[in-house]
Design an enzyme around this catalytic site. Structure first.
Site, short mmCIF file in Angstrom:
data_model
loop_
_atom_site.label_atom_id
_atom_site.label_comp_id
_atom_site.label_asym_id
_atom_site.label_seq_id
_atom_site.Cartn_x
_atom_site.Cartn_y
_atom_site.Cartn_z
N ASP A 14 0.86 -1.18 0.00
CA ASP A 14 0.00 0.00 0.00
C ASP A 14 0.90 1.23 0.00
O ASP A 14 2.06 1.17 0.45
CB ASP A 14 -0.91 0.00 1.23
CG ASP A 14 -1.89 1.18 1.22
OD1 ASP A 14 -2.51 1.42 0.16
OD2 ASP A 14 -2.01 1.87 2.24
N GLU A 51 0.90 5.68 0.68
CA GLU A 51 0.24 6.93 1.07
C GLU A 51 0.91 8.04 0.28
O GLU A 51 2.12 7.98 -0.01
CB GLU A 51 0.35 7.18 2.57
CG GLU A 51 -0.27 6.10 3.44
CD GLU A 51 -1.76 5.91 3.26
OE1 GLU A 51 -2.41 6.85 2.73
OE2 GLU A 51 -2.28 4.84 3.61
N HIS A 96 -4.22 10.15 6.38
CA HIS A 96 -3.08 9.37 6.90
C HIS A 96 -2.32 10.05 8.03
O HIS A 96 -1.55 9.39 8.74
CB HIS A 96 -2.11 9.00 5.77
CG HIS A 96 -1.64 10.14 4.92
ND1 HIS A 96 -0.98 11.25 5.41
CD2 HIS A 96 -1.74 10.34 3.57
CE1 HIS A 96 -0.67 12.07 4.43
NE2 HIS A 96 -1.13 11.55 3.30
N HIS A 126 -5.20 5.79 8.03
CA HIS A 126 -4.59 4.95 7.01
C HIS A 126 -3.07 4.94 7.23
O HIS A 126 -2.47 5.96 7.53
CB HIS A 126 -4.88 5.50 5.61
CG HIS A 126 -6.27 5.25 5.16
ND1 HIS A 126 -6.57 4.56 4.01
CD2 HIS A 126 -7.46 5.59 5.70
CE1 HIS A 126 -7.88 4.49 3.86
NE2 HIS A 126 -8.45 5.12 4.88
N ASP A 161 -2.24 -1.14 6.61
CA ASP A 161 -3.20 -1.48 5.57
C ASP A 161 -2.75 -2.71 4.78
O ASP A 161 -3.57 -3.52 4.35
CB ASP A 161 -3.42 -0.30 4.63
CG ASP A 161 -4.26 0.81 5.27
OD1 ASP A 161 -4.64 0.64 6.44
OD2 ASP A 161 -4.52 1.82 4.61
#
Length: 240
Positions: free
Chosen positions: A7, A9, A57, A150, A155
């Site tokens: 994942d 960000e 986030h 997040h 995640d």
């Protein structure tokens, strides 16, 4: 089979201008987590974190000031992924950013045949949705109560559990593909042997006798005798 659940960000939603600021990954081998992980925060240079992204986030410009730029960590990322599949939820978004970052430093893109999108998988499997990561955690009984913001690594950990469930649950890993992990296969075979032994222990050496008393049997026969055309009752005239 090696797979990397990952994942990212970012500073915002536009991969032409926004940048990756965090990447996290979990290594799977034959659908089992190996314990190898990747987690890197990245300095986005002059690009600032958009307030909407910050709300998601919580990663601030101040926090990222002393982190390495993407060019300095690209080889580490590529080495971790190696020849494995790149697996992400809404992979179009993540791979758009990954390939944009690679293009900026002159590296070739990751081709679509190396990518698996778990969002597309979820939409095929659960067409009525919802299919967000949080919704899939609820569907599969995966605890995500600690996910208040997040985060790329968190995640990825949750998505790894969701992905394993979507491809058939943890029992799916106890197939022929497990031959690459002898220890895991042995544990699976031992569990199966234990189950078989338990089932055998439950078998009676000889059937139990009738628990009806003689008076109860006689009462049953007397009732059947009064039914006239007996049909099926004649077959069971005697409960013994």
């Amino acid at each position: 089979m090696r797979e990397i659940i990952f994942d990212t960000e970012t500073t915002g939603l536009d991969n032409r201008a926004d940048r990756i600021i965090e990447i996290g990954g979990i290594e799977l081998f034959n659908h089992f987590p190996t314990g190898n992980t990747l987690h890197i925060y990245i300095n986005p240079g002059d690009q600032k974190v958009h307030p909407d992204a910050l709300a998601v986030h919580g990663i601030t410009d101040e926090f990222l000031k002393d982190k390495k730029p993407f060019a300095a960590v690209a080889e580490e990322i590529l080495a971790f992924f190696g020849d494995g599949k790149w697996i992400a939820h809404n992979a179009t978004f993540d791979m758009g950013f990954i390939n944009a970052e690679f293009a900026r430093i002159g590296l070739p893109p990751i081709l679509p045949d190396k990518v698996i999108d778990t969002l597309s998988m979820a939409r095929r499997k659960h067409p009525m949705g919802p299919n967000s990561l949080d919704a899939l955690c609820r569907r599969y009984g995966i605890d995500n109560s600690h996910r208040t913001k997040h985060g790329a690594l968190l995640d990825s950990e949750l998505l790894a559990e969701v992905y394993i469930e979507m491809i058939g649950g943890r029992q799916a890993a106890f197939g022929l593909s497990i031959s690459g992990q002898p220890g895991q296969a042995a544990r699976g075979e031992m569990a199966m042997e234990d189950d078989m032994a338990f089932a055998a222990a439950l078998e009676r050496p000889r059937p139990l006798g009738s628990r009806l008393s003689q008076s109860e049997a006689q009462a049953h026969e007397a009732l059947v005798a009064k039914l006239g055309e007996k049909g099926i009752w004649a077959k069971y005239a005697s409960p013994n």
